[in-house]
Design a protein around this motif. Structure first.
Motif, PDB file in Angstrom:
ATOM      1  N   TYR A   1      43.524  32.234  45.449  1.00 25.72           N
ATOM      2  CA  TYR A   1      44.085  32.997  44.340  1.00 25.72           C
ATOM      3  C   TYR A   1      45.422  32.405  43.892  1.00 25.72           C
ATOM      4  O   TYR A   1      46.268  32.066  44.707  1.00 25.72           O
ATOM      5  CB  TYR A   1      44.287  34.449  44.741  1.00 25.72           C
ATOM      6  CG  TYR A   1      44.765  35.296  43.607  1.00 25.72           C
ATOM      7  CD1 TYR A   1      43.876  35.761  42.651  1.00 25.72           C
ATOM      8  CD2 TYR A   1      46.113  35.624  43.475  1.00 25.72           C
ATOM      9  CE1 TYR A   1      44.307  36.516  41.585  1.00 25.72           C
ATOM     10  CE2 TYR A   1      46.554  36.387  42.398  1.00 25.72           C
ATOM     11  CZ  TYR A   1      45.649  36.830  41.468  1.00 25.72           C
ATOM     12  OH  TYR A   1      46.093  37.570  40.402  1.00 25.72           O
ATOM     13  N   LYS A   2      45.551  32.283  42.578  1.00 27.32           N
ATOM     14  CA  LYS A   2      46.827  31.813  42.032  1.00 27.32           C
ATOM     15  C   LYS A   2      47.413  32.902  41.149  1.00 27.32           C
ATOM     16  O   LYS A   2      46.705  33.504  40.344  1.00 27.32           O
ATOM     17  CB  LYS A   2      46.613  30.563  41.177  1.00 27.32           C
ATOM     18  CG  LYS A   2      46.253  29.331  41.984  1.00 27.32           C
ATOM     19  CD  LYS A   2      46.407  28.071  41.164  1.00 27.32           C
ATOM     20  CE  LYS A   2      45.190  27.448  40.693  1.00 27.32           C
ATOM     21  NZ  LYS A   2      44.056  26.962  41.096  1.00 27.32           N
ATOM     22  N   ASP A   3      48.660  33.156  41.302  1.00 24.52           N
ATOM     23  CA  ASP A   3      49.267  34.156  40.419  1.00 24.52           C
ATOM     24  C   ASP A   3      49.538  33.533  39.057  1.00 24.52           C
ATOM     25  O   ASP A   3      49.241  32.366  38.819  1.00 24.52           O
ATOM     26  CB  ASP A   3      50.526  34.752  41.043  1.00 24.52           C
ATOM     27  CG  ASP A   3      51.701  33.809  40.972  1.00 24.52           C
ATOM     28  OD1 ASP A   3      51.540  32.671  40.496  1.00 24.52           O
ATOM     29  OD2 ASP A   3      52.791  34.193  41.414  1.00 24.52           O
ATOM     30  N   ASN A   4      50.112  34.307  38.161  1.00 27.40           N
ATOM     31  CA  ASN A   4      50.225  33.795  36.796  1.00 27.40           C
ATOM     32  C   ASN A   4      51.253  32.686  36.636  1.00 27.40           C
ATOM     33  O   ASN A   4      51.276  31.994  35.629  1.00 27.40           O
ATOM     34  CB  ASN A   4      50.443  34.930  35.788  1.00 27.40           C
ATOM     35  CG  ASN A   4      51.645  35.765  36.155  1.00 27.40           C
ATOM     36  OD1 ASN A   4      52.512  35.306  36.911  1.00 27.40           O
ATOM     37  ND2 ASN A   4      51.705  36.977  35.651  1.00 27.40           N
ATOM     38  N   SER A   5      52.068  32.494  37.657  1.00 28.33           N
ATOM     39  CA  SER A   5      52.962  31.334  37.583  1.00 28.33           C
ATOM     40  C   SER A   5      52.270  30.116  38.197  1.00 28.33           C
ATOM     41  O   SER A   5      52.842  29.040  38.272  1.00 28.33           O
ATOM     42  CB  SER A   5      54.268  31.619  38.320  1.00 28.33           C
ATOM     43  OG  SER A   5      54.089  31.504  39.709  1.00 28.33           O
ATOM     44  N   GLY A   6      51.050  30.310  38.665  1.00 24.20           N
ATOM     45  CA  GLY A   6      50.278  29.185  39.164  1.00 24.20           C
ATOM     46  C   GLY A   6      50.468  28.866  40.626  1.00 24.20           C
ATOM     47  O   GLY A   6      49.891  27.920  41.133  1.00 24.20           O
TER      48      GLY A   6
ATOM     49  N   SER B   1      53.397  39.680  45.459  1.00 20.42           N
ATOM     50  CA  SER B   1      53.664  38.392  46.082  1.00 20.42           C
ATOM     51  C   SER B   1      55.079  38.437  46.634  1.00 20.42           C
ATOM     52  O   SER B   1      55.991  38.981  46.005  1.00 20.42           O
ATOM     53  CB  SER B   1      53.522  37.259  45.080  1.00 20.42           C
ATOM     54  OG  SER B   1      54.540  37.335  44.126  1.00 20.42           O
TER      55      SER B   1
ATOM     56  N   ILE C   1      51.799  42.037  41.256  1.00 23.81           N
ATOM     57  CA  ILE C   1      50.760  41.281  40.572  1.00 23.81           C
ATOM     58  C   ILE C   1      49.885  42.258  39.814  1.00 23.81           C
ATOM     59  O   ILE C   1      49.338  43.190  40.394  1.00 23.81           O
ATOM     60  CB  ILE C   1      49.903  40.496  41.579  1.00 23.81           C
ATOM     61  CG1 ILE C   1      50.759  39.444  42.281  1.00 23.81           C
ATOM     62  CG2 ILE C   1      48.717  39.846  40.885  1.00 23.81           C
ATOM     63  CD1 ILE C   1      50.033  38.726  43.402  1.00 23.81           C
ATOM     64  N   ASN C   2      49.794  42.015  38.527  1.00 26.24           N
ATOM     65  CA  ASN C   2      49.018  42.942  37.709  1.00 26.24           C
ATOM     66  C   ASN C   2      47.901  42.163  37.053  1.00 26.24           C
ATOM     67  O   ASN C   2      48.033  41.687  35.925  1.00 26.24           O
ATOM     68  CB  ASN C   2      49.947  43.579  36.680  1.00 26.24           C
ATOM     69  CG  ASN C   2      49.282  44.758  36.006  1.00 26.24           C
ATOM     70  OD1 ASN C   2      48.098  45.038  36.247  1.00 26.24           O
ATOM     71  ND2 ASN C   2      50.024  45.453  35.176  1.00 26.24           N
ATOM     72  N   ASP C   3      46.822  42.021  37.762  1.00 28.01           N
ATOM     73  CA  ASP C   3      45.749  41.158  37.315  1.00 28.01           C
ATOM     74  C   ASP C   3      44.431  41.935  37.396  1.00 28.01           C
ATOM     75  O   ASP C   3      43.912  42.199  38.471  1.00 28.01           O
ATOM     76  CB  ASP C   3      45.702  39.931  38.236  1.00 28.01           C
ATOM     77  CG  ASP C   3      44.516  39.024  37.942  1.00 28.01           C
ATOM     78  OD1 ASP C   3      43.618  39.418  37.182  1.00 28.01           O
ATOM     79  OD2 ASP C   3      44.491  37.917  38.509  1.00 28.01           O
TER      80      ASP C   3
ATOM     81  N   LYS D   1      41.456  41.192  36.964  1.00 28.30           N
ATOM     82  CA  LYS D   1      40.336  40.577  37.675  1.00 28.30           C
ATOM     83  C   LYS D   1      40.446  40.783  39.180  1.00 28.30           C
ATOM     84  O   LYS D   1      39.481  41.144  39.851  1.00 28.30           O
ATOM     85  CB  LYS D   1      40.281  39.068  37.392  1.00 28.30           C
ATOM     86  CG  LYS D   1      39.505  38.735  36.144  1.00 28.30           C
ATOM     87  CD  LYS D   1      39.176  37.226  36.106  1.00 28.30           C
ATOM     88  CE  LYS D   1      38.783  36.804  34.692  1.00 28.30           C
ATOM     89  NZ  LYS D   1      39.446  35.557  34.272  1.00 28.30           N
TER      90      LYS D   1
END
Lengths: 133, 133
Positions: free
Chosen positions: A108-113, B85, B96-98, B100
């Motif tokens: 899993y990668k968060d939105n900052s990668g 995180s 983390i607000n994802d 998916k």
DNA sequence: ATAATTATGTTATAATATAACGCTATACTC
DNA sequence: GAGTATAGCGTTATATTATAACATAATTAT
């Protein structure tokens, strides 16, 4: 390519054995009172052993309960990527050992990668036996 | 189909405001010492408000840190399905607000086939700014 | 208006965890 | 194998996190 494991120290062994005897997670001070007959007298002795055992993956901490449980996979290779299910009503905890879930989360990668080294996941719900009662 | 929200009580408001002012998670006793000038004197007053705020989803507890952080989604609909995180080196925490990830986890079934009501997931790693220093 | 529920303020204490110190055993390296 | 570095031990004291218990007040529901 053997897995080189340092032998455990005396206190580490005593405390690991006690945790392994228990199916349910145990609390630090409950460990303490149960191993006093073996010559362990004070909290730091327990917490030091716990820290080490966590580090090497022999046990895991259930964060939402401040309790400690033995790792179910005999040779834990991912000490810091753990998942548990916890019953809201009886507090039963079981470790989830699912390669798919494991892979999904470690990839899993968060939105900052950024990717992560580890995770702790605790699921909450009602276990089978509590559901039917 | 409005989201009926009961108004917060005085202590709940004070404590929520304090938590929201801080980007980083805050500890219960640090909250206490910072709201004493507003007339909150003792731990139970803080913990009661925290419990309530967690229950209604205004804040979340970061279990591995015993700290508390405001929910970022203005109208938290999943107070008990949270992911964070956490930076190992600076302790920074971000929610983390994802959708998916959220769906994946809430749909997850363990090997006994049960689904869960909620979860708490804490990822560990090194944040961008710590990595480059 | 009354009853039920939720929140408050307070004191005391329980439960969880670490600091700090001096000492001992084990492992490492030359 | 002597010297040194590292990890572990035992102990006392204390820090940190959280709750029990009880009396009162405010709010909400009937």
């Amino acid at each position: 390519m053997e897995n080189k494991q340092k032998p455990l120290s005396k206190n580490q062994k005593i405390i690991l054995e006690y945790i392994q005897k228990n199916k349910k997670p145990v609390k630090a001070y409950s460990i303490l009172s149960n191993v006093q007959k073996k010559g362990i007298n004070a909290p730091p002795q327990v917490y030091r052993a716990l820290d080490k055992l966590i580090e090497i993956g022999k046990i895991h901490k259930v964060e939402s309960q401040n309790s400690f449980v033995a790792c179910k996979t005999s040779d834990c290779e991912t000490p810091h990527a753990t998942a548990f299910s916890i019953c809201d009503s009886c507090d039963e905890v079981s470790e989830i050992n699912d390669p798919k879930l494991f892979k999904y989360l470690l990839d899993y990668k968060d939105n900052s990668g950024i990717k992560f080294d580890g995770y702790n996941l605790e699921f909450f719900g009602t276990c089978k036996s509590c559901e039917t009662s």
